[in-house]
Write an enzyme that holds these catalytic residues in place. Structure first.
Site, mmCIF file in Angstrom:
data_model
loop_
_atom_site.group_PDB
_atom_site.id
_atom_site.type_symbol
_atom_site.label_atom_id
_atom_site.label_comp_id
_atom_site.label_asym_id
_atom_site.label_seq_id
_atom_site.Cartn_x
_atom_site.Cartn_y
_atom_site.Cartn_z
ATOM 1 N N GLN A 97 0.825 -1.207 0.000
ATOM 2 C CA GLN A 97 0.000 0.000 0.000
ATOM 3 C C GLN A 97 0.858 1.255 0.000
ATOM 4 O OE1 GLN A 97 -1.148 0.264 4.674
ATOM 5 N NE2 GLN A 97 -1.760 -1.631 3.652
ATOM 6 N N HIS A 99 0.420 5.715 1.149
ATOM 7 C CA HIS A 99 -0.417 6.758 1.737
ATOM 8 C C HIS A 99 -0.107 8.110 1.090
ATOM 9 C CE1 HIS A 99 -1.324 3.761 4.701
ATOM 10 N NE2 HIS A 99 -0.105 3.751 5.177
ATOM 11 N N GLU A 117 4.331 7.780 8.577
ATOM 12 C CA GLU A 117 4.312 6.901 9.742
ATOM 13 C C GLU A 117 5.709 6.350 10.004
ATOM 14 O OE1 GLU A 117 2.832 2.633 8.186
ATOM 15 O OE2 GLU A 117 1.466 4.263 7.665
ATOM 16 N N HIS A 174 4.810 0.232 0.707
ATOM 17 C CA HIS A 174 5.234 -0.541 1.879
ATOM 18 C C HIS A 174 4.250 -1.634 2.240
ATOM 19 C CE1 HIS A 174 2.512 2.528 3.550
ATOM 20 N NE2 HIS A 174 2.247 1.644 4.500
ATOM 21 N N ARG A 194 -4.452 0.671 -1.585
ATOM 22 C CA ARG A 194 -3.869 -0.663 -1.785
ATOM 23 C C ARG A 194 -3.416 -0.849 -3.227
ATOM 24 N NH1 ARG A 194 -8.791 -2.549 0.566
ATOM 25 N NH2 ARG A 194 -8.617 -2.584 2.828
#
Length: 317
Positions: A97, A99, A117, A174, A194
């Site tokens: 996926q 972001h 993250e 990642h 995804r």
């Protein structure tokens, strides 16, 4: 108000790839053996934490953030609570996926922030791997490899071990591999695009939705490896390792062996105890802390020290 830590109750999220390690490792009362995530410090609308002690007991963190800014020592006008801390149990491989960044989140899907993250590896099987980045040099090459299903050529794998730390900026392709338990510190966002899901089906026999167009739009290409040097400091009985100092958060690993005075900050700290037991002592209170506890050290706490044999992941904006 609050001369002690603000303890928070985890919110559990069941996932197709989840397992039972959150109960096994942290004694959490999980809803099922497919529990993938514990949102341990969260003000996100999809799972806000509940305060467990003090005069705000029973309130969720989102309303505490809005109504009691003095606890956080900052101007929070028109801002969402900035961070979200999770513990993830990848009993099976997560989807591959990516972001979005803040700009895409705001302009394209009207969300307050994107998602950068980072992961601290709490536990993992031998030879466990993550996917971090890809090997395509252009979006055209990326599309060609996706079209041919040449996933092993496309994705970049990395072996990990307990205690490793991984920084995952927005735009990074990642995936967390099978048999890995992580503590994740991230922007307070729940946006995931995804790319690939191993052709899995859910309990109804349906494949999960992919978001190829959006993922292609937001991913970094070619992949950029970000390396952060750890900064270690010893302060009496506290060994502090700064894992990342970034735009959205700074994260530390604290290892405590005895009593330690803690440097005062002007804001607030998010703390997750990942091992051991101890106490946080202020002029007005003594709070016992143990593995699996998650709390905010508020800006109102005043002078305090920590005593015990503890490992903690600590973060702030």
């Amino acid at each position: 108000m609050y001369k002690e830590p603000v303890f928070l109750k985890p919110v559990f999220q069941e996932r197709i790839w989840g397992g039972g390690k959150l109960q096994e490792l942290f004694n959490y009362d999980i809803p099922s053996q497919t529990t993938g995530e514990a949102w341990v410090i969260s003000a996100h609308e999809n799972g806000p934490s509940i305060v467990m002690n003090g005069e705000l007991e029973g309130k969720n963190l989102s309303e505490v953030w809005r109504n009691y800014p003095q606890l956080f020592g900052c101007d929070i006008t028109d801002r969402e609570f900035p961070l979200l801390v999770k513990i993830l149990d990848a009993h099976d491989q997560l989807s591959v996926q990516v972001h979005p960044d803040d700009h895409y989140a705001d302009e394209s899907i009207h969300k307050p922030c994107g998602k950068t993250e980072c992961w601290y590896i709490l536990d993992c099987e031998e030879d466990a791997e993550i996917i971090i980045g890809h090997q395509a040099q252009s979006r055209e090459e990326f599309q060609q490899l996706v079209g041919r299903g040449e996933w092993s050529k496309l994705f970049q794998s990395l072996k990990v071990k307990k205690g490793d730390f991984v920084y995952v900026p927005s735009g990074t392709v990642h995936s967390i591999g099978k048999g890995i338990v992580i503590l994740e510190t991230q922007q307070s966002s729940d946006i995931t695009f995804r790319l690939y899901d191993y052709d899995r089906v859910d309990h109804e026999g349906k494949k999960r939705e992919l978001h190829l167009e959006q993922a292609m739009a937001v991913m970094t290409c070619p992949h950029k490896q970000v390396v952060q040097d750890n900064l270690k400091e010893s302060m009496n009985n506290l060994e502090s390792t700064r894992l990342i100092e970034g735009e959205y958060f700074t994260v530390y690993h604290w290892k405590l062996g005895g009593r330690a005075e803690v440097p005062l900050t002007t804001g607030f700290l998010l703390v997750s105890v990942i091992n051991g037991t101890g106490q946080i002592v202020t002029k007005e209170s003594v709070s016992t802390v143990k593995k699996g506890d998650n709390f905010i050290v508020p800006a109102t706490i005043g002078d305090y020290f920590i005593d015990g044999d503890l490992e903690m992941i600590v973060s702030h904006t």
